[in-house]
Design a protein around this motif. Structure first.
Motif, PDB file in Angstrom:
ATOM      1  N   GLY A 181       0.772  -1.241   0.000  1.00 61.47           N
ATOM      2  CA  GLY A 181       0.000   0.000   0.000  1.00 61.47           C
ATOM      3  C   GLY A 181       0.799   1.284   0.000  1.00 61.47           C
ATOM      4  O   GLY A 181       0.210   2.359   0.139  1.00 61.47           O
ATOM      5  N   ASP A 182       2.122   1.211  -0.180  1.00 60.66           N
ATOM      6  CA  ASP A 182       2.948   2.420  -0.126  1.00 60.66           C
ATOM      7  C   ASP A 182       3.624   2.637  -1.483  1.00 60.66           C
ATOM      8  O   ASP A 182       4.569   1.919  -1.830  1.00 60.66           O
ATOM      9  CB  ASP A 182       4.008   2.290   0.959  1.00 60.66           C
ATOM     10  CG  ASP A 182       4.772   3.595   1.206  1.00 60.66           C
ATOM     11  OD1 ASP A 182       4.675   4.514   0.367  1.00 60.66           O
ATOM     12  OD2 ASP A 182       5.462   3.688   2.236  1.00 60.66           O
ATOM     13  N   PRO A 183       3.165   3.615  -2.280  1.00 60.72           N
ATOM     14  CA  PRO A 183       3.787   3.864  -3.589  1.00 60.72           C
ATOM     15  C   PRO A 183       5.277   4.161  -3.491  1.00 60.72           C
ATOM     16  O   PRO A 183       6.028   3.871  -4.425  1.00 60.72           O
ATOM     17  CB  PRO A 183       3.011   5.072  -4.130  1.00 60.72           C
ATOM     18  CG  PRO A 183       1.685   5.018  -3.432  1.00 60.72           C
ATOM     19  CD  PRO A 183       1.996   4.485  -2.057  1.00 60.72           C
ATOM     20  N   ARG A 184       5.719   4.744  -2.376  1.00 61.04           N
ATOM     21  CA  ARG A 184       7.155   5.038  -2.240  1.00 61.04           C
ATOM     22  C   ARG A 184       7.976   3.758  -2.216  1.00 61.04           C
ATOM     23  O   ARG A 184       9.068   3.706  -2.801  1.00 61.04           O
ATOM     24  CB  ARG A 184       7.397   5.847  -0.961  1.00 61.04           C
ATOM     25  CG  ARG A 184       6.753   7.228  -0.970  1.00 61.04           C
ATOM     26  CD  ARG A 184       6.839   7.863   0.407  1.00 61.04           C
ATOM     27  NE  ARG A 184       6.147   7.047   1.405  1.00 61.04           N
ATOM     28  CZ  ARG A 184       6.097   7.338   2.706  1.00 61.04           C
ATOM     29  NH1 ARG A 184       6.718   8.418   3.158  1.00 61.04           N
ATOM     30  NH2 ARG A 184       5.437   6.564   3.548  1.00 61.04           N
ATOM     31  N   GLU A 185       7.471   2.720  -1.555  1.00 67.65           N
ATOM     32  CA  GLU A 185       8.176   1.443  -1.537  1.00 67.65           C
ATOM     33  C   GLU A 185       8.212   0.821  -2.929  1.00 67.65           C
ATOM     34  O   GLU A 185       9.199   0.183  -3.311  1.00 67.65           O
ATOM     35  CB  GLU A 185       7.515   0.485  -0.552  1.00 67.65           C
ATOM     36  CG  GLU A 185       7.663   0.877   0.904  1.00 67.65           C
ATOM     37  CD  GLU A 185       9.123   0.866   1.348  1.00 67.65           C
ATOM     38  OE1 GLU A 185       9.893  -0.001   0.888  1.00 67.65           O
ATOM     39  OE2 GLU A 185       9.501   1.742   2.149  1.00 67.65           O
ATOM     40  N   VAL A 186       7.133   1.000  -3.682  1.00 68.39           N
ATOM     41  CA  VAL A 186       7.097   0.468  -5.044  1.00 68.39           C
ATOM     42  C   VAL A 186       8.183   1.131  -5.892  1.00 68.39           C
ATOM     43  O   VAL A 186       8.862   0.471  -6.676  1.00 68.39           O
ATOM     44  CB  VAL A 186       5.703   0.682  -5.666  1.00 68.39           C
ATOM     45  CG1 VAL A 186       5.668   0.187  -7.109  1.00 68.39           C
ATOM     46  CG2 VAL A 186       4.632  -0.040  -4.843  1.00 68.39           C
ATOM     47  N   ARG A 187       8.360   2.421  -5.719  1.00 68.34           N
ATOM     48  CA  ARG A 187       9.376   3.137  -6.506  1.00 68.34           C
ATOM     49  C   ARG A 187      10.791   2.713  -6.122  1.00 68.34           C
ATOM     50  O   ARG A 187      11.686   2.770  -6.949  1.00 68.34           O
ATOM     51  CB  ARG A 187       9.230   4.642  -6.304  1.00 68.34           C
ATOM     52  CG  ARG A 187       8.003   5.242  -6.957  1.00 68.34           C
ATOM     53  CD  ARG A 187       8.062   6.766  -6.925  1.00 68.34           C
ATOM     54  NE  ARG A 187       6.879   7.344  -7.543  1.00 68.34           N
ATOM     55  CZ  ARG A 187       5.794   7.716  -6.877  1.00 68.34           C
ATOM     56  NH1 ARG A 187       5.770   7.575  -5.551  1.00 68.34           N
ATOM     57  NH2 ARG A 187       4.761   8.232  -7.508  1.00 68.34           N
ATOM     58  N   ARG A 188      10.984   2.305  -4.893  1.00 79.68           N
ATOM     59  CA  ARG A 188      12.342   2.036  -4.408  1.00 79.68           C
ATOM     60  C   ARG A 188      12.931   0.732  -4.930  1.00 79.68           C
ATOM     61  O   ARG A 188      14.145   0.538  -4.855  1.00 79.68           O
ATOM     62  CB  ARG A 188      12.346   2.001  -2.866  1.00 79.68           C
ATOM     63  CG  ARG A 188      12.146   3.364  -2.228  1.00 79.68           C
ATOM     64  CD  ARG A 188      12.395   3.303  -0.734  1.00 79.68           C
ATOM     65  NE  ARG A 188      12.159   4.595  -0.113  1.00 79.68           N
ATOM     66  CZ  ARG A 188      11.185   4.849   0.760  1.00 79.68           C
ATOM     67  NH1 ARG A 188      10.376   3.875   1.122  1.00 79.68           N
ATOM     68  NH2 ARG A 188      11.031   6.050   1.271  1.00 79.68           N
TER      69      ARG A 188
END
Length: 317
Positions: A181-188
């Motif tokens: 649920g965290d787009p920032r983790e997806v980007r990382r």
């Protein structure tokens, strides 16, 4: 990759007809409109249940909206209306939730989920495609829509650099991390996926392409607070040079009374960048147009090529 996925609820038996579904959706809308009047009487347990159920409802609502839009696209409804509309305009006209911009993001996911037709290939998330695992996770309310959108964008950038055999594994990784649920983790995770599954022969090509597409925008002044915003993208090599130069200047500095540095980390980085520029200009390394060649750097401060030559060999001032 830290992942904390939620467990989606059973979507139901699927025995309801579309008229029954539509009536239940309307009942749900009516119930939601009365929550703020009734919530004051809720017990602590009921408040917890409400938060949980509203979260599930939001996830399933987004997933259902994508499914509905996808079916409308398959039927060609937006273009077949009395006044032909783009898919995004069609959604924005029907739903007060959306502007054209937000509707475009829904359309992007819905198109990626579409099966092939005579005139167009299957979308990247359609059944039978490498990205099917992410598509199913979006439609099953496992991956929230914002995470799904980011995962698609990241895979579009990453896929050309992957070994073909590992493309499905990369999609699975994005579905797994997106469930958190965290787009920032997806980007990382893109650098990690490239390190594990990337094509070694593409590394040099990628770095060369990054250098060609590096940019620093012209500053845009905010009329309210007077701050000037810049955007910058750098190759890995250039970013490493910049970060190394900023590192020492970004460290917190105690105040005159010995107190802690009141500046935030982003503010310290901004100050450090300006300090680097100030030092460079103070020592004479200022880019200007050379009158004799029409290009080049003028100046003889530290870092300029002329500064590294013996004094006798330096050009006359």
């Amino acid at each position: 990759m830290a992942v904390h996925p939620s467990t989606p609820r059973d979507p139901g038996s699927g025995d309801l007809g579309i008229s029954d579904v539509l009536n239940l959706v309307r009942d749900c809308t009516a119930a939601l409109s009365s929550v703020r009047q009734e919530v004051g009487a809720a017990t602590e347990a009921q408040l917890l249940d409400l938060v949980s159920e509203l979260g599930e409802l939001a996830l399933w609502s987004d997933a259902a909206e994508v499914a509905v839009v996808g079916d409308a696209l398959t039927r060609g409804l937006p273009a077949a209306s009395q006044v032909p509309l783009s898919p995004a305009d069609w959604i924005a006209t029907a739903s007060r939730r959306h502007t054209r911009g937000s509707a475009s993001r829904v359309v992007k996911i819905a198109e990626a989920l579409r099966s092939p037709t005579i005139t167009r290939p299957a979308g990247a998330l359609a059944p039978g495609q490498d990205g099917e695992v992410l598509g199913e996770a979006i439609l099953g309310a496992v991956v929230p829509l914002p995470c799904g959108q980011v995962a698609m964008d990241e895979m579009r950038r990453l896929a050309p650099d992957l070994q073909p055999a590992f493309v499905p594994a990369a999609w699975e990784a994005y579905a797994l991390v997106g469930a958190g649920g965290d787009p920032r983790e997806v980007r990382r995770i893109r650098p990690e996926l490239y390190a594990r599954f990337g094509r070694p022969d593409r590394l040099n090509d990628r770095d060369e392409g990054a250098r060609k597409h590096a940019f620093l925008s012209t500053g845009a002044v905010d009329p309210v607070d007077g701050l000037t915003d810049y955007r910058m993208s750098l190759s890995a090599e250039s970013a490493a040079i910049l970060e190394a130069a900023l590192d020492r200047l970004t460290k917190p500095q105690p105040g005159p009374d010995g107190g802690a540095d009141p500046r935030s980390y982003p503010t310290r980085r901004a100050d450090a960048l300006i300090e680097l520029v100030r030092r460079a200009t103070t020592h004479g390394v200022v880019p200007t147009v050379a009158p004799d060649t029409g290009a080049g750097l003028q100046g003889d401060g530290p870092g300029h090529p002329a500064a590294d030559r013996p004094a006798a060999e330096r050009p006359a001032a």
